[in-house]
Design an enzyme around this catalytic site. Structure first.
Site, short mmCIF file in Angstrom:
data_model
loop_
_atom_site.label_atom_id
_atom_site.label_comp_id
_atom_site.label_asym_id
_atom_site.label_seq_id
_atom_site.Cartn_x
_atom_site.Cartn_y
_atom_site.Cartn_z
N THR A 113 -4.46 -7.60 12.48
CA THR A 113 -5.64 -8.16 13.25
C THR A 113 -5.03 -7.49 14.53
O THR A 113 -5.75 -6.57 15.44
CB THR A 113 -5.83 -9.60 14.11
OG1 THR A 113 -6.56 -9.86 12.52
CG2 THR A 113 -6.91 -9.58 14.39
N TYR A 142 -3.78 -0.45 -1.77
CA TYR A 142 -4.09 0.75 -2.52
C TYR A 142 -2.78 0.88 -3.91
O TYR A 142 -3.96 1.38 -4.77
CB TYR A 142 -3.45 2.01 -1.44
CG TYR A 142 -3.58 3.67 -1.83
CD1 TYR A 142 -5.48 3.89 -1.73
CD2 TYR A 142 -3.25 4.24 -2.56
CE1 TYR A 142 -6.31 4.84 -2.20
CE2 TYR A 142 -3.59 5.16 -2.84
CZ TYR A 142 -5.10 5.59 -2.16
OH TYR A 142 -5.63 6.87 -3.11
N ARG A 163 -9.43 -5.98 2.14
CA ARG A 163 -8.43 -5.59 2.65
C ARG A 163 -7.43 -4.61 1.30
O ARG A 163 -7.33 -3.39 1.90
CB ARG A 163 -7.74 -5.66 3.99
CG ARG A 163 -8.70 -6.22 4.36
CD ARG A 163 -7.70 -6.56 6.17
NE ARG A 163 -8.08 -7.06 7.64
CZ ARG A 163 -7.83 -5.90 8.12
NH1 ARG A 163 -8.22 -5.15 8.21
NH2 ARG A 163 -8.79 -6.56 9.15
#
Length: 290
Positions: free
Chosen positions: A47, A109, A139
């Site tokens: 964040t 990823y 995410r």
């Protein structure tokens, strides 16, 4: 580590118009949360737009928050990444004397399988530091399954907590049912905070909590006390806002709230952009209702 219980907030990084770090606003944000019931502060989480901060800026942000906080609230530091050896090195080389623990997001990823995730956290555990597992599949692109979390919790006592943000709330409940004594689960999803806490969780590491610290911390405390009806009254008052602030990604929504409260200015670093005019108006209208 029961000190990390209740509402922890994942602090944003305020910016000036020239996109330099706005340390005056960061001071206001820390003070606002301390004064309004937040239980602990998370520094340089996702964040915080940490991926867009230079190493020097990260160092400055850490030092500033430590100084402003002045040991009033416990602190947690975000150190994560998809290069396991590098993350381990960062944890080992960082001065963690001011922090209760490291919050380390699962590798993104690369999309490792469950054995890869296990081996990643096993290596981080070898540092001997207190580490919070952070599972946020939306995410990272890969879920840390409940069985993997339980396996890690059973084998490595310094992996003492998970910030769980899986989209399936049943995963939270599975961990709570099977976890060893002393292992803690906090919600990483603001909307799940109340049901997860009532089911035996230790609260939340929150985004919206820094905008509404008094309300959110009161809700969680009511849950700890078993005052379900009163807690859900607060939950229901905040749930529409909780959904709105994530409508265009994080942290653009919470930065609208904090801007309207006069705590920060509404700037983000690319590739993130401020909330659209339409979303800004919706958030502002919902603030008036709250």
């Amino acid at each position: 580590m029961s000190i990390l219980k209740g509402v922890g907030v994942a602090l944003v990084t305020p910016f000036n118009e020239d996109l330099s770090v706005d340390f005056d606003s960061l001071t206001k944000l820390v003070e606002y949360n301390i004064e309004n019931g937040t239980n602990y502060l998370v520094v340089l989480g996702t964040t915080a737009e940490a991926a867009t901060l230079s190493d020097e800026e990260k160092k400055q942000v850490i030092e500033h928050i430590i100084k402003v906080n002045n040991k009033r609230l416990p602190l947690v530091l975000g150190i994560g990444g998809n290069h396991t050896l590098e993350v381990k090195k960062q944890i080992e080389e960082t001065d963690l004397s001011a922090f209760e623990a490291v919050l380390s997001v699962s590798p993104y990823y690369n999309k490792p399988n469950q054995e890869g995730l296990y081996q990643h956290y096993k290596l981080l555990a070898s540092t001997g530091k207190n580490i919070i597992i952070y599972n946020v599949p939306s995410r990272t692109g890969q879920n840390v399954d409940a069985d993997t979390t339980i396996r890690l919790a059973q084998e490595f006592p310094n992996l003492f907590m998970i910030k769980e943000a899986a989209p399936n709330i049943l995963q939270y409940f599975d961990i709570l049912r099977k976890k060893p004594e002393g292992f803690s689960l906090v919600s990483g999803d603001d909307e799940y905070t109340l049901p997860v806490t009532l089911a035996g969780g230790d609260g939340v590491i929150s985004v919206i909590g820094q905008g509404y610290p008094k309300e959110f911390s009161t809700m969680v405390q009511l849950a700890f006390e078993g005052k379900v009806k009163e807690a859900y009254e607060i939950h229901n008052r905040l749930v529409d806002m909780t959904r709105l602030i994530f409508a265009e990604g994080n942290p653009c929504g919470i930065k609208v709230i904090l801007t309207e409260k006069g705590i920060i200015k509404n700037y983000l670093r690319l590739p993130l952009v401020p909330a659209s005019e339409g979303l800004y108006a919706k958030i502002k209208a919902e603030m008036a209702k709250i």
